[in-house]
Design a protein around this motif. Structure first.
Motif, PDB file in Angstrom:
ATOM      1  N   ALA A   7       0.824  -1.197   0.000  1.00 19.84           N
ATOM      2  CA  ALA A   7       0.000   0.000   0.000  1.00 19.84           C
ATOM      3  C   ALA A   7       0.865   1.256   0.000  1.00 19.84           C
ATOM      4  O   ALA A   7       2.018   1.231   0.458  1.00 19.84           O
ATOM      5  CB  ALA A   7      -0.927   0.007   1.215  1.00 19.84           C
ATOM      6  N   PRO A   8       0.349   2.369  -0.533  1.00 17.26           N
ATOM      7  CA  PRO A   8       1.102   3.628  -0.496  1.00 17.26           C
ATOM      8  C   PRO A   8       1.551   3.955   0.924  1.00 17.26           C
ATOM      9  O   PRO A   8       0.800   3.777   1.880  1.00 17.26           O
ATOM     10  CB  PRO A   8       0.083   4.644  -1.012  1.00 17.26           C
ATOM     11  N   GLY A   9       2.791   4.406   1.039  1.00 15.45           N
ATOM     12  CA  GLY A   9       3.357   4.694   2.346  1.00 15.45           C
ATOM     13  C   GLY A   9       4.145   3.540   2.916  1.00 15.45           C
ATOM     14  O   GLY A   9       4.854   3.707   3.911  1.00 15.45           O
ATOM     15  N   GLY A  10       4.031   2.374   2.299  1.00 15.82           N
ATOM     16  CA  GLY A  10       4.785   1.217   2.761  1.00 15.82           C
ATOM     17  C   GLY A  10       6.275   1.400   2.514  1.00 15.82           C
ATOM     18  O   GLY A  10       6.686   2.092   1.577  1.00 15.82           O
ATOM     19  N   VAL A  11       7.084   0.772   3.357  1.00 18.67           N
ATOM     20  CA  VAL A  11       8.540   0.932   3.292  1.00 18.67           C
ATOM     21  C   VAL A  11       9.199  -0.414   3.018  1.00 18.67           C
ATOM     22  O   VAL A  11       8.864  -1.419   3.646  1.00 18.67           O
ATOM     23  CB  VAL A  11       9.096   1.509   4.610  1.00 18.67           C
ATOM     24  N   VAL A  12      10.133  -0.401   2.066  1.00 17.14           N
ATOM     25  CA  VAL A  12      10.970  -1.563   1.792  1.00 17.14           C
ATOM     26  C   VAL A  12      12.338  -1.311   2.402  1.00 17.14           C
ATOM     27  O   VAL A  12      12.967  -0.274   2.139  1.00 17.14           O
ATOM     28  CB  VAL A  12      11.110  -1.808   0.279  1.00 17.14           C
ATOM     29  N   LEU A  13      12.810  -2.240   3.217  1.00 14.62           N
ATOM     30  CA  LEU A  13      14.152  -2.188   3.789  1.00 14.62           C
ATOM     31  C   LEU A  13      14.969  -3.266   3.106  1.00 14.62           C
ATOM     32  O   LEU A  13      14.784  -4.458   3.367  1.00 14.62           O
ATOM     33  CB  LEU A  13      14.101  -2.435   5.298  1.00 14.62           C
TER      34      LEU A  13
END
Length: 305
Positions: free
Chosen positions: A94-100
């Motif tokens: 979803a928008p705002g999600g973060v990939v590390l």
């Protein structure tokens, strides 16, 4: 399931359940964090499912249920596929999600990932790490993060639950750069250690005597002392850091150095011996198996860098 449905706040996805990814997933579960996992081979997901993790059928199914995705994969091709391929993470996060991205990749690749995500609503950091599988399980990792400060501030508490040191070292690609520098040092240390043992052995010294002397000396680092034990026991089958991955990382270092005009004679030599190790079929062994590569090369011409 549509993207964003049933996404529990604070739920974390872990993509790639090798030594490091599996260790981090176990640590998160021990900390009480809800975890969703995915791995190409289902066998590595089974112990985590028994420990309470939810197992997703695809990277997209995982991404649809989380806010943050930890990616721990062997190389850039795997990262590319998992993020952008069919049933990939970014098609469902979803928008705002973060990939590390904790995978070791080229700095240019890390910067390119950030550019591709610009304007999508998704955010990414190169969250490169140091440590072994036990460090991952115990929350003793060290994170070197590259990316935007505001995104780093959002995920710093999560990373702090996984590591004893978490630092923002610069913009996109800078975490990847620092990780490669440190892996370069390890690769050179393993080469130097193996050379000392083999040269001593050819000169009539017992290998265990050489290893004990090095481990007790001021010249030895904590990693070198640990690998002295691995070499002494010849315990190469249970790999903390596979020889093939060290070869890959030193290749990335050499490419970066060539682009910047920096000569790396020691790295070139270590990479050549690792290349010979791959030719001899030793890629799945621990990187300390460079010792056996050098033993096999005694009396042979040196490989070209």
């Amino acid at each position: 399931m549509a993207a964003g449905e049933d996404r529990a706040p604070g739920r974390v996805g872990v993509v790639g359940l090798g030594v490091m990814g599996g260790g981090m997933a176990h640590r998160l579960l021990a900390q009480g964090t809800p975890v969703v996992v995915w791995n190409r081979g289902a066998d590595k997901a089974a112990p985590l499912a028994a420990a309470g993790a939810e197992v997703a059928a695809t990277p997209a199914a995982l991404a649809a249920r989380v806010d943050t995705v930890l990616v721990s994969l062997a190389d850039q091709a795997a990262v590319e596929s998992v993020l952008f391929g069919p049933d990939g993470v970014l098609g469902a996060l979803a928008p705002g999600g973060v990939v590390l991205n904790t995978s070791t990749v080229a700095p240019a690749f890390a910067r390119a990932l950030a550019e591709r995500l610009a304007g999508t609503g998704h955010r990414i950091l190169d969250a490169c790490l140091l440590g072994n599988g036990q460090h991952a399980k115990d929350g003793e990792l060290r994170f070197m993060v590259g990316g935007e400060p505001e995104v780093y501030e959002r995920v710093e508490p999560l990373l702090a639950s996984l590591g004893k040191e978490v630092r923002l070292v610069g913009g996109h690609g800078q975490g990847a750069t620092l990780k490669l520098l440190l892996n370069m040092l390890m690769g050179i240390e393993m080469q130097a250690l193996a050379e000392a043992v083999v040269l001593g052995q050819q000169a009539g010294l017992a290998p265990e005597s050489v290893l004990q002397a090095i481990a007790a000396s001021g010249f030895s680092s904590p990693v070198m002392r640990f690998k002295c034990g691995v070499m002494g026991r010849r315990a190469f089958e249970r790999a903390d850091f596979r020889l093939a991955l060290m070869h890959k990382d030193l290749g990335l270092v050499r490419a970066e150095a060539q682009a910047l005009g920096v000569p790396l004679a020691a790295t070139d030599g270590a990479h050549a011996v690792l290349t010979e190790g791959l030719r001899r079929g030793l890629g799945e062994l621990d990187c300390a198996a460079v010792l056996t590569v050098l033993e096999g090369m005694v009396g042979e011409p040196e490989p070209a860098p």
